[in-house]
Scaffold this motif. Structure first.
Motif, mmCIF file in Angstrom:
data_model
loop_
_atom_site.group_PDB
_atom_site.id
_atom_site.type_symbol
_atom_site.label_atom_id
_atom_site.label_comp_id
_atom_site.label_asym_id
_atom_site.label_seq_id
_atom_site.Cartn_x
_atom_site.Cartn_y
_atom_site.Cartn_z
ATOM 1 N N LEU A 1 -7.402 -0.687 4.729
ATOM 2 C CA LEU A 1 -7.661 -1.867 3.987
ATOM 3 C C LEU A 1 -7.958 -3.011 4.833
ATOM 4 O O LEU A 1 -9.256 -3.796 4.675
ATOM 5 C CB LEU A 1 -6.355 -2.193 3.059
ATOM 6 C CG LEU A 1 -6.757 -3.506 2.297
ATOM 7 C CD1 LEU A 1 -7.844 -3.610 1.353
ATOM 8 C CD2 LEU A 1 -5.312 -3.566 1.595
ATOM 9 N N PRO B 1 -10.832 -5.021 -1.743
ATOM 10 C CA PRO B 1 -10.076 -3.884 -2.107
ATOM 11 C C PRO B 1 -10.815 -2.570 -1.671
ATOM 12 O O PRO B 1 -12.018 -2.669 -1.653
ATOM 13 C CB PRO B 1 -10.006 -3.865 -3.560
ATOM 14 C CG PRO B 1 -10.913 -4.886 -4.100
ATOM 15 C CD PRO B 1 -11.443 -5.839 -3.011
ATOM 16 N N GLN B 2 -10.044 -1.713 -1.389
ATOM 17 C CA GLN B 2 -10.612 -0.216 -0.984
ATOM 18 C C GLN B 2 -10.314 0.598 -2.151
ATOM 19 O O GLN B 2 -10.745 1.641 -1.995
ATOM 20 C CB GLN B 2 -9.975 0.092 0.446
ATOM 21 C CG GLN B 2 -10.312 -0.783 1.694
ATOM 22 C CD GLN B 2 -12.045 -0.817 1.858
ATOM 23 O OE1 GLN B 2 -12.876 0.059 1.848
ATOM 24 N NE2 GLN B 2 -12.550 -1.983 1.608
ATOM 25 N N ILE B 3 -9.368 0.314 -2.797
ATOM 26 C CA ILE B 3 -9.304 1.078 -4.124
ATOM 27 C C ILE B 3 -9.343 0.022 -5.154
ATOM 28 O O ILE B 3 -8.738 -0.867 -5.436
ATOM 29 C CB ILE B 3 -7.486 1.639 -4.236
ATOM 30 C CG1 ILE B 3 -7.290 2.329 -3.069
ATOM 31 C CG2 ILE B 3 -7.441 2.416 -5.438
ATOM 32 C CD1 ILE B 3 -6.034 2.905 -3.053
ATOM 33 N N ASP B 4 -10.603 0.299 -5.930
ATOM 34 C CA ASP B 4 -10.703 -0.624 -7.130
ATOM 35 C C ASP B 4 -10.263 -0.380 -8.252
ATOM 36 O O ASP B 4 -9.949 1.056 -8.410
ATOM 37 C CB ASP B 4 -12.389 -0.745 -7.327
ATOM 38 C CG ASP B 4 -13.041 -1.521 -6.023
ATOM 39 O OD1 ASP B 4 -12.778 -2.731 -5.716
ATOM 40 O OD2 ASP B 4 -13.874 -1.070 -5.422
ATOM 41 N N GLU C 1 -3.284 3.633 4.859
ATOM 42 C CA GLU C 1 -3.902 2.900 4.103
ATOM 43 C C GLU C 1 -4.120 1.431 4.200
ATOM 44 O O GLU C 1 -4.986 0.741 4.028
ATOM 45 C CB GLU C 1 -3.343 2.994 2.607
ATOM 46 C CG GLU C 1 -4.186 2.525 1.420
ATOM 47 C CD GLU C 1 -3.599 2.470 0.022
ATOM 48 O OE1 GLU C 1 -2.366 3.037 -0.291
ATOM 49 O OE2 GLU C 1 -3.881 1.244 -0.632
ATOM 50 N N THR D 1 0.713 -1.097 -0.065
ATOM 51 C CA THR D 1 -0.026 0.074 -0.025
ATOM 52 C C THR D 1 0.866 1.327 0.065
ATOM 53 O O THR D 1 2.058 1.225 0.215
ATOM 54 C CB THR D 1 -0.863 -0.045 1.063
ATOM 55 O OG1 THR D 1 -0.100 0.031 2.558
ATOM 56 C CG2 THR D 1 -1.852 -1.147 1.405
ATOM 57 N N SER D 2 0.261 2.390 0.005
ATOM 58 C CA SER D 2 0.958 3.522 -0.034
ATOM 59 C C SER D 2 1.562 4.085 1.397
ATOM 60 O O SER D 2 2.453 4.891 1.388
ATOM 61 C CB SER D 2 0.444 4.833 -0.592
ATOM 62 O OG SER D 2 -0.920 5.076 0.162
ATOM 63 N N GLY E 1 -3.675 0.545 -8.416
ATOM 64 C CA GLY E 1 -2.965 1.666 -8.696
ATOM 65 C C GLY E 1 -1.470 1.345 -8.946
ATOM 66 O O GLY E 1 -0.950 0.252 -8.567
ATOM 67 N N ARG F 1 -5.448 -4.307 -4.578
ATOM 68 C CA ARG F 1 -5.063 -2.702 -4.362
ATOM 69 C C ARG F 1 -4.852 -2.444 -5.579
ATOM 70 O O ARG F 1 -3.579 -2.472 -6.082
ATOM 71 C CB ARG F 1 -3.983 -2.754 -3.180
ATOM 72 C CG ARG F 1 -3.925 -1.083 -2.593
ATOM 73 C CD ARG F 1 -3.036 -0.356 -3.498
ATOM 74 N NE ARG F 1 -2.731 0.738 -2.822
ATOM 75 C CZ ARG F 1 -2.141 1.714 -3.440
ATOM 76 N NH1 ARG F 1 -1.326 1.525 -4.606
ATOM 77 N NH2 ARG F 1 -1.715 2.697 -2.770
#
Lengths: 450, 124
Positions: free
Chosen positions: A120, A265-268, A116, A111-112, A279, A277
């Motif tokens: 997640l 995922p929280q970032i689709d 994050e 993750t970043s 990105g 994830r």
């Protein structure tokens, strides 16, 4: 004197301005304002004791990262040799992170940042299709990225239990046991607290949580690199670590997700990180994070020994130099890089600014030093006396610190406390009466919150 | 960008008029240690003029700078003039305060006014 100094300073400003520089005085510190308007202190001495906020990047790590900016800049998902080079680097880093915490490489999700990864873990588990229930258990001294993620779920119909801690910041495992319900879907307890350093009895807690077959998340951001973090020993189903806490770069962290644990995922929108994830991978940061883990595996005992020695010095010697100081956090069960003292009769931000004037960077849990103007939630949870908690100073160490830093702090800090106490009405009252002033009769001002 | 203006840092690092006036004509106290700020102002008044103003403050950099500035602004003023010092004026004199520190300027002017009111009550 003052006027003469002001004239001299004004002359200096004019002269320096001609040279493209600009000198000003700030809490006794001379600053040079560069042409790009950034400012660097002119003094030589700089003692950085805010390593819980961020550590200095290890130069070996920086060198390892550099080629991934200008040379190997391919997207790690691309199907060409430039992409393969990046992907190999990411996978190599994944292996290094995995072996650092005793996991398998395919259980590491980049993750970043730690926040994050915590989001997640919490939201990803809560929203997983298999999750049967609406109840979440966290401690009341978790990092905000756990607490606010839980609160957000609370707003969306979940029920959250916030476990209390004792005066040392310890979670009582029997409180965990009592909090668990048939519909509990997640327990999240940090390994160590970033503000007061207290280490939780994670093994005991995980055994209790696993009796009920509930997924257990451990935020290990404040402990990784300081003490051993092993997912099997701790009994973690999910675990957060961030390399910037132990000499890696910002921009890369990881969530360990045990095989078989379902997290959405929280970032689709992407295939990265096995679909969990999306990105474009931050390849240089991930490479640096991986190397930070590898270096920590080898060098942690030595680093921890150094920090522990400096920590013990600060904990033993500061109370001898300054009267009326109180240690926050557990006296023994704490990570070796953390020292947190409350200095009575003075407020933390004032001390922080004056220490900064001497080139010493620290942090504070006081109301005035926080943007929310509330005493930190951690000090509140350990039931620190609000009047004393205002004087909280956090000194967090790194491998770059040495005895000379402790010596310098022990020399510079007492006169700063004296200066502030000399202008403090509550110290005045204490000196005259031997009593601590109770709240009031002053006005209790409602602080405005932004 | 530093958090505070140069003027705030100057008044915080080298506060003017710190101290007590043992035979003060008026004393005003606001805030309390629990909220992180507390100020005590002392005034010496002669012929309707604030001859001397001193303070003791427990609080953040802004609270100390505000106290120093309020004392400096009030010194030598008549009671009527001193009562007209507003929180906004103090903040302006300090070259501005961060938004979440504006309440500190409220404390400063209020403590001064309370000290003057204390004098007025006593001399009635």
């Amino acid at each position: 004197m003052v006027a003469a100094a002001a004239v001299a300073e004004a002359a200096g400003v004019a002269a320096a301005a001609d040279a493209g520089n600009f000198v000003r005085s700030c809490a006794g510190t001379k600053f040079r304002r560069r042409n790009d308007f950034s400012e660097v202190p002119l003094q030589v001495k700089q003692v950085y004791l805010d390593n819980q906020a961020n550590t200095k990047l290890d130069s070996r790590i920086f060198k390892e990262m550099l080629p991934f900016f200008e040379e190997h800049y391919g997207n790690a998902q691309s199907m060409h040799s430039m992409g393969f080079a990046s992907r190999d680097a990411v996978e190599n880093a994944r292996g290094r992170v995995a072996s650092f915490i005793g996991a398998a490489a395919n259980e590491i999700y980049f993750t970043s940042c730690g926040s994050e990864a915590n989001n997640l873990a919490i939201k990803g588990l809560a929203h997983a299709p298999g999750a049967k229930g609406k109840h979440i258990v966290v401690s009341s001294i978790e990092h905000f990225s756990v607490l606010y993620a839980a609160r957000r779920l609370g707003q969306a119909g979940f029920e959250v239990t916030y476990l209390p801690v004792d005066n040392n910041g310890m979670v009582d495992p029997s409180d965990v046991k009592r909090a668990l319900r048939d519909d509990t879907i997640l327990v999240s307890i940090q390994h160590a607290n970033p503000e007061i350093g207290t280490i939780q009895p994670i093994e005991e807690i995980s055994a209790i949580v696993h009796e009920r077959a509930i997924p257990f998340h451990v935020d290990a951001v404040a402990s990784a690199g300081m003490i051993s973090v092993n997912v099997a020993t701790l009994g973690a189903d999910l675990l957060t670590i961030a390399g910037s806490q132990f000499y890696g770069p910002r921009g890369a962290a990881a969530l360990y997700i045990k095989k078989g644990v379902n997290v959405v995922p929280q970032i689709d929108g992407g295939i990265q990180e096995n679909g969990r994830r999306a990105g474009t991978e931050n390849v240089p940061a991930i490479v640096g994070f991986g190397m930070a883990c590898e270096l920590a595996s080898a060098e942690m005992p030595e680093n921890a020994a150094l920090m522990g020695r400096l920590q013990r010095r600060l904990m033993a010697e500061l109370p001898k130099k300054i009267e009326h100081v109180y240690l926050n956090g557990h006296p023994q069960k704490r990570v070796p890089n953390n020292v947190n003292f409350s200095v009575e009769f003075v407020e933390g931000e004032g001390m922080m600014l004056l220490l900064d004037g001497k080139g010493i960077s620290v942090s504070s849990g006081s109301a005035c030093a926080s943007k929310s103007l509330k005493m930190s939630h951690v000090l509140t949870a350990i039931k620190a006396d609000p009047a004393i908690g205002q004087g909280s100073i956090i000194m967090s160490l790194s491998k770059h610190n040495g005895d000379e830093d402790v010596d310098y702090l022990l020399t510079e800090f007492p006169p700063i406390v004296k200066k502030l106490r000399d202008m403090s009405p509550i110290y005045n009252y204490f000196q005259k009466t031997g009593q601590r002033q109770k709240a009031g009769p002053g006005t209790d001002y409602e602080h405005e919150h932004n | 960008m530093p958090f505070y203006s140069e003027k705030v840092m100057d008044h915080f690092s080298n506060p003017r008029n710190v101290g007590e006036i043992p035979d003060a004509d008026g004393i005003g106290e606001v805030g309390n240690p629990v909220c992180g700020d507390m100020m005590t102002f002392y005034v010496k008044i002669k012929d309707n003029v604030l001859e001397d103003v001193k303070f003791k403050t427990f609080g953040c950099g802004a609270a100390i700078a505000v106290s120093s500035m309020v004392a400096e602004m009030a010194k030598g003023k008549t009671i009527e003039e001193a009562m007209k010092i507003t929180n906004a004026m103090v903040a302006v004199e300090l070259g501005g305060l961060p938004p979440n520190k504006m309440h500190c300027s409220n404390l400063g002017a209020d403590a001064l006014h309370k000290a003057i009111e204390n004098y007025q009550q006593k001399s009635k």
